[in-house]
Design an enzyme around this catalytic site. Structure first.
Site, PDB file in Angstrom:
ATOM      1  N   SER A 147       0.838  -1.191   0.000  1.00  0.00           N
ATOM      2  CA  SER A 147       0.000   0.000   0.000  1.00  0.00           C
ATOM      3  C   SER A 147       0.883   1.255   0.000  1.00  0.00           C
ATOM      4  CB  SER A 147      -0.954  -0.048   1.196  1.00  0.00           C
ATOM      5  OG  SER A 147      -2.015   0.851   1.028  1.00  0.00           O
ATOM      6  N   HIS A 197      -7.250  -6.176   0.284  1.00  0.00           N
ATOM      7  CA  HIS A 197      -6.123  -5.244   0.248  1.00  0.00           C
ATOM      8  C   HIS A 197      -4.986  -5.676   1.168  1.00  0.00           C
ATOM      9  CE1 HIS A 197      -3.901  -1.598  -0.290  1.00  0.00           C
ATOM     10  NE2 HIS A 197      -4.109  -1.169   0.944  1.00  0.00           N
TER      11      HIS A 197
END
Length: 247
Positions: A69, A223
């Protein structure tokens, strides 16, 4: 190993342990996170400079760098600005593009917690659950909680977040100043099949900065791909390390 927003090196302990038999593993706290100092700026080039300084200080030139991320964007910025420091580049569930700001509500919820009235970590978690659009995120955010002099505090720099320097001004954006640069070495992208952050299986989102980017999707992972499917994530990471030039 470079973590994402509101995470820290501690979140990578299990992955680090899985790799430690064959590799010297360094999990870093990025600025404004974990045990690292706070700073007013959170630009990707600045954060990449922090990592470059660490690599140089430790004599780790040519190290494999993996980021998730926000940490993935830091890793990409490092490869674009200091390619001589990066051997293998692995990017976990992020692309070098702009995203809608879905992170500021996390920072606002954390600042909205009445820490003085909290008698336990569970009290803080319950307050977060009431303030967040997705209560399940509270357990993740409460990992940023620390006890200082008989009261709780956040170790992440929430003031930078709410000023727009971290969430809206940095994390959600692409490092536009670097778009003219190229990293011509192979890049392994590991994405969650259930996550919206990486869309193109052919790596189009990474071109032209990373023309040799290849994407692998992990089924059943969102994610936080390394937490959702750790065995599959480690297997792909090991493969990328084994295929590194010079091995």
């Amino acid at each position: 190993l470079l973590h994402g927003l509101f995470s820290s090196a501690a979140n990578w302990r299990s992955i680090a342990r899985a790799l430690a038999d064959d590799h010297e593993v360094h999990a870093l706290d990025l600025r404004n996170h974990g045990a690292s100092p706070w700073a007013d700026t959170m630009g990707y080039e600045a954060m990449a400079g922090d990592v470059a300084g660490y690599v140089e200080a430790k004599g780790l030139h040519g190290a494999a760098v993996m980021g998730h991320s926000m940490g993935g964007k830091v890793a990409m910025a490092l490869a674009l600005t200091r390619p001589e420091l990066v051997g293998t580049l692995v990017v976990a569930d992020i692309a070098p593009r702009r995203y809608d700001d879905t992170l500021s509500p996390f920072a606002r919820a954390m600042q909205g917690v009445d820490l003085a009235a909290a008698g336990s970590r569970m009290d803080v978690q319950r307050q977060l659950q009431a303030l967040l659009p997705d209560p399940a995120v509270a357990a993740f955010l409460v990992q940023n909680l620390v006890s200082r002099e008989a009261h709780f505090d956040w170790r992440a720099n929430l003031h930078a977040s709410l000023d727009g320097k971290l969430c809206t001004g940095t994390v959600a954006l692409a490092p536009h100043a670097l778009r003219a640069r190229r990293h011509d070495r192979p890049v392994q992208v590991i994405a969650g099949a259930l996550s919206p952050y990486v869309q193109d299986a052919d790596g189009t989102e990474f071109h032209p900065m990373f023309p040799q980017a290849r994407v692998a999707f992990i089924d059943g992972a969102g994610h936080w791909v390394h937490a959702d499917q750790p065995a599959a994530f480690v297997a792909l990471l090991r493969q990328a390390l084994q295929e590194a030039p010079g091995r």
